[in-house]
Design a protein around this motif. Structure first.
Motif, PDB file in Angstrom:
ATOM      1  N   UNK A   1     -67.336  -4.064 -90.179  1.00 39.62           N
ATOM      2  CA  UNK A   1     -66.510  -4.271 -88.989  1.00 39.62           C
ATOM      3  C   UNK A   1     -65.733  -5.577 -89.143  1.00 39.62           C
ATOM      4  N   UNK A   2     -64.452  -5.520 -88.847  1.00 37.40           N
ATOM      5  CA  UNK A   2     -63.575  -6.677 -88.978  1.00 37.40           C
ATOM      6  C   UNK A   2     -63.295  -7.235 -87.584  1.00 37.40           C
ATOM      7  N   UNK A   3     -63.633  -8.517 -87.360  1.00 33.18           N
ATOM      8  CA  UNK A   3     -63.502  -9.103 -86.039  1.00 33.18           C
ATOM      9  C   UNK A   3     -62.706 -10.394 -86.113  1.00 33.18           C
ATOM     10  N   UNK A   4     -62.103 -10.753 -84.970  1.00 30.29           N
ATOM     11  CA  UNK A   4     -61.323 -11.986 -84.858  1.00 30.29           C
ATOM     12  C   UNK A   4     -61.863 -12.813 -83.701  1.00 30.29           C
ATOM     13  N   UNK A   5     -62.117 -14.096 -83.951  1.00 27.94           N
ATOM     14  CA  UNK A   5     -62.515 -15.044 -82.910  1.00 27.94           C
ATOM     15  C   UNK A   5     -61.279 -15.839 -82.517  1.00 27.94           C
ATOM     16  N   UNK A   6     -60.969 -15.874 -81.212  1.00 26.23           N
ATOM     17  CA  UNK A   6     -59.809 -16.625 -80.718  1.00 26.23           C
ATOM     18  C   UNK A   6     -60.309 -17.675 -79.733  1.00 26.23           C
ATOM     19  N   UNK A   7     -60.259 -18.920 -80.140  1.00 28.45           N
ATOM     20  CA  UNK A   7     -60.739 -20.028 -79.309  1.00 28.45           C
ATOM     21  C   UNK A   7     -60.058 -21.297 -79.798  1.00 28.45           C
ATOM     22  N   UNK A   8     -59.574 -22.122 -78.873  1.00 21.57           N
ATOM     23  CA  UNK A   8     -58.862 -23.331 -79.282  1.00 21.57           C
ATOM     24  C   UNK A   8     -59.802 -24.454 -79.711  1.00 21.57           C
ATOM     25  N   UNK A   9     -61.126 -24.292 -79.500  1.00 22.75           N
ATOM     26  CA  UNK A   9     -62.088 -25.326 -79.862  1.00 22.75           C
ATOM     27  C   UNK A   9     -62.819 -24.940 -81.148  1.00 22.75           C
ATOM     28  N   UNK A  10     -62.663 -25.756 -82.181  1.00 26.95           N
ATOM     29  CA  UNK A  10     -63.280 -25.462 -83.472  1.00 26.95           C
ATOM     30  C   UNK A  10     -64.811 -25.334 -83.389  1.00 26.95           C
ATOM     31  N   UNK A  44     -50.695  -7.109 -87.234  1.00 29.58           N
ATOM     32  CA  UNK A  44     -50.755  -6.607 -88.608  1.00 29.58           C
ATOM     33  C   UNK A  44     -51.789  -5.498 -88.749  1.00 29.58           C
ATOM     34  N   UNK A  45     -52.742  -5.439 -87.794  1.00 33.44           N
ATOM     35  CA  UNK A  45     -53.697  -4.330 -87.767  1.00 33.44           C
ATOM     36  C   UNK A  45     -54.954  -4.587 -88.567  1.00 33.44           C
ATOM     37  N   UNK A  46     -55.871  -3.636 -88.457  1.00 35.06           N
ATOM     38  CA  UNK A  46     -57.096  -3.684 -89.246  1.00 35.06           C
ATOM     39  C   UNK A  46     -58.296  -4.283 -88.543  1.00 35.06           C
ATOM     40  N   UNK A  47     -58.114  -4.871 -87.351  1.00 34.11           N
ATOM     41  CA  UNK A  47     -59.233  -5.481 -86.647  1.00 34.11           C
ATOM     42  C   UNK A  47     -59.896  -4.464 -85.721  1.00 34.11           C
ATOM     43  N   UNK A  48     -61.222  -4.473 -85.746  1.00 38.54           N
ATOM     44  CA  UNK A  48     -61.991  -3.580 -84.872  1.00 38.54           C
ATOM     45  C   UNK A  48     -62.284  -4.212 -83.522  1.00 38.54           C
ATOM     46  N   UNK A  71     -50.669  -2.768 -78.168  1.00 42.62           N
ATOM     47  CA  UNK A  71     -50.689  -2.652 -79.623  1.00 42.62           C
ATOM     48  C   UNK A  71     -50.879  -1.195 -80.033  1.00 42.62           C
ATOM     49  N   UNK A  72     -50.350  -0.791 -81.167  1.00 37.85           N
ATOM     50  CA  UNK A  72     -50.543   0.586 -81.633  1.00 37.85           C
ATOM     51  C   UNK A  72     -52.017   0.953 -81.757  1.00 37.85           C
ATOM     52  N   UNK A  73     -52.832   0.018 -82.231  1.00 38.47           N
ATOM     53  CA  UNK A  73     -54.280   0.251 -82.320  1.00 38.47           C
ATOM     54  C   UNK A  73     -54.973  -0.940 -81.683  1.00 38.47           C
ATOM     55  N   UNK A  74     -55.375  -0.776 -80.436  1.00 38.87           N
ATOM     56  CA  UNK A  74     -55.962  -1.877 -79.680  1.00 38.87           C
ATOM     57  C   UNK A  74     -57.399  -2.119 -80.126  1.00 38.87           C
ATOM     58  N   UNK A  75     -57.723  -3.346 -80.543  1.00 39.73           N
ATOM     59  CA  UNK A  75     -59.112  -3.638 -80.890  1.00 39.73           C
ATOM     60  C   UNK A  75     -59.968  -3.708 -79.638  1.00 39.73           C
ATOM     61  N   UNK A  76     -61.268  -3.525 -79.791  1.00 42.89           N
ATOM     62  CA  UNK A  76     -62.194  -3.735 -78.680  1.00 42.89           C
ATOM     63  C   UNK A  76     -62.187  -5.214 -78.321  1.00 42.89           C
ATOM     64  N   UNK A  77     -62.257  -5.514 -77.035  1.00 43.02           N
ATOM     65  CA  UNK A  77     -62.163  -6.889 -76.560  1.00 43.02           C
ATOM     66  C   UNK A  77     -63.499  -7.349 -75.993  1.00 43.02           C
ATOM     67  N   UNK A  78     -63.944  -8.506 -76.465  1.00 46.78           N
ATOM     68  CA  UNK A  78     -65.120  -9.165 -75.907  1.00 46.78           C
ATOM     69  C   UNK A  78     -64.680 -10.555 -75.452  1.00 46.78           C
ATOM     70  N   UNK A  79     -64.904 -10.876 -74.196  1.00 49.64           N
ATOM     71  CA  UNK A  79     -64.604 -12.227 -73.730  1.00 49.64           C
ATOM     72  C   UNK A  79     -65.799 -13.125 -74.017  1.00 49.64           C
ATOM     73  N   UNK A  80     -65.524 -14.276 -74.613  1.00 52.50           N
ATOM     74  CA  UNK A  80     -66.564 -15.223 -75.004  1.00 52.50           C
ATOM     75  C   UNK A  80     -66.177 -16.573 -74.418  1.00 52.50           C
ATOM     76  N   UNK A  81     -66.815 -16.957 -73.334  1.00 50.15           N
ATOM     77  CA  UNK A  81     -66.334 -18.093 -72.560  1.00 50.15           C
ATOM     78  C   UNK A  81     -67.478 -18.801 -71.854  1.00 50.15           C
ATOM     79  N   UNK A 114     -73.260  -2.609 -79.224  1.00 46.46           N
ATOM     80  CA  UNK A 114     -72.372  -1.921 -78.288  1.00 46.46           C
ATOM     81  C   UNK A 114     -71.024  -1.630 -78.939  1.00 46.46           C
ATOM     82  N   UNK A 115     -70.492  -2.595 -79.670  1.00 45.22           N
ATOM     83  CA  UNK A 115     -69.208  -2.398 -80.339  1.00 45.22           C
ATOM     84  C   UNK A 115     -69.293  -1.281 -81.373  1.00 45.22           C
ATOM     85  N   UNK A 116     -70.366  -1.268 -82.140  1.00 44.33           N
ATOM     86  CA  UNK A 116     -70.519  -0.220 -83.169  1.00 44.33           C
ATOM     87  C   UNK A 116     -70.583   1.158 -82.532  1.00 44.33           C
ATOM     88  N   UNK A 117     -71.271   1.274 -81.399  1.00 48.93           N
ATOM     89  CA  UNK A 117     -71.335   2.570 -80.708  1.00 48.93           C
ATOM     90  C   UNK A 117     -69.960   2.988 -80.219  1.00 48.93           C
TER      91      UNK A 117
END
Length: 239
Positions: A1-10, A44-48, A71-81, A114-117
């Motif tokens: 599974x390919x995932x992206x973390x988006x957060x302004x704090x390293x 660019x695509x490819x994210x789950x 987006x043409x292929x919307x990834x699953x969204x998890x809010x992490x906050x 949950x994401x895998x299901x």
């Protein structure tokens, strides 16, 4: 599974990456520190799945999630906050889950299950299509959808961005850089402060020192800089 973390704090990105990699050693984890960079990667695509912080400079995680719906292929969204009070709005945006900082390895593991299901149950994606609309801001700060085909051009001025369309101009919450990463190819950057819709161009008039004036079908005139001229001609099929 390919995932992206988006957060302004390293440190927050590092903490979540560690929890994800402990719970899912087979994951391919990428990071982005701002919404514009995230949009470029996701388009660019490819994210789950994408893990979004809510409060970020510029475009918030909630606003970014609204854009992802186009987006043409919307990834699953998890809010992490760190803020639990945004959960109701997150699930209105069809979020797959909502994680609260600090992250718990067991809880992150349940999120991945949950994401895998969800991914296993998802139908095969249909043909990719360009985004059709975006959300614009009204005077009372409410948002309304605006069809992209109606937008003649986008303009940055006075530290705000506006969409020029019938009934407008309409204020946006995105920057031009964020829009440029998300818009379909017929929208072309022609100046540091302008993006035009090629379908609305009536003619291009040579100006001074390699610059041009673009006349739109609604009568508006947009400056094209020498720096962006090559990209315009390429997008429009050449001169």
């Amino acid at each position: 599974m390919k995932v992206l973390i988006v957060d302004d704090e390293r440190p927050a990105r590092a903490e979540l990456r560690w929890a994800l990699e402990q719970s899912g050693p087979d994951l391919e984890v990428h990071e982005a520190s701002e919404a514009a960079a995230a949009l470029e990667l996701l388009r660019a695509g490819g994210f789950d799945a994408v893990f979004l912080d809510v409060n970020m400079p510029g475009l918030s995680g909630l606003q970014l999630a609204e854009l992802l719906a186009e987006l043409p292929r919307r990834p699953l969204v998890v809010f992490a906050t760190a803020y639990a009070e945004h959960a109701a709005r997150a699930f209105e945006l069809e979020a797959a889950d909502y994680l609260v900082k600090p992250y718990d390895e067991v809880r992150v593991g349940r999120t991945l299950e949950r994401l895998r299901r969800r991914l296993a149950e998802a139908p095969a994606p249909g043909p990719a299509g360009p985004p059709r609309r975006l959300w614009v801001e009204l005077e009372n700060e409410n948002l309304k959808p605006l069809e992209l085909a109606a937008v003649a051009w986008f303009e940055a001025r006075e530290k705000r961005v506006f969409a020029h369309a019938p009934g407008g101009p309409y204020r946006l919450r995105q920057t031009l850089k964020e829009l440029e990463a998300w818009l379909p190819p017929e929208f072309v950057r022609v100046h540091k402060a302008a993006i035009v819709n090629l379908a609305h161009v009536a003619e291009v008039v040579p100006w001074f020192s390699g610059t041009y004036r673009i006349r739109l079908k609604d009568g508006a005139t947009v400056r094209m800089s020498r720096r962006h001229a090559a990209g315009f001609w390429k997008a429009g099929g050449g001169r």
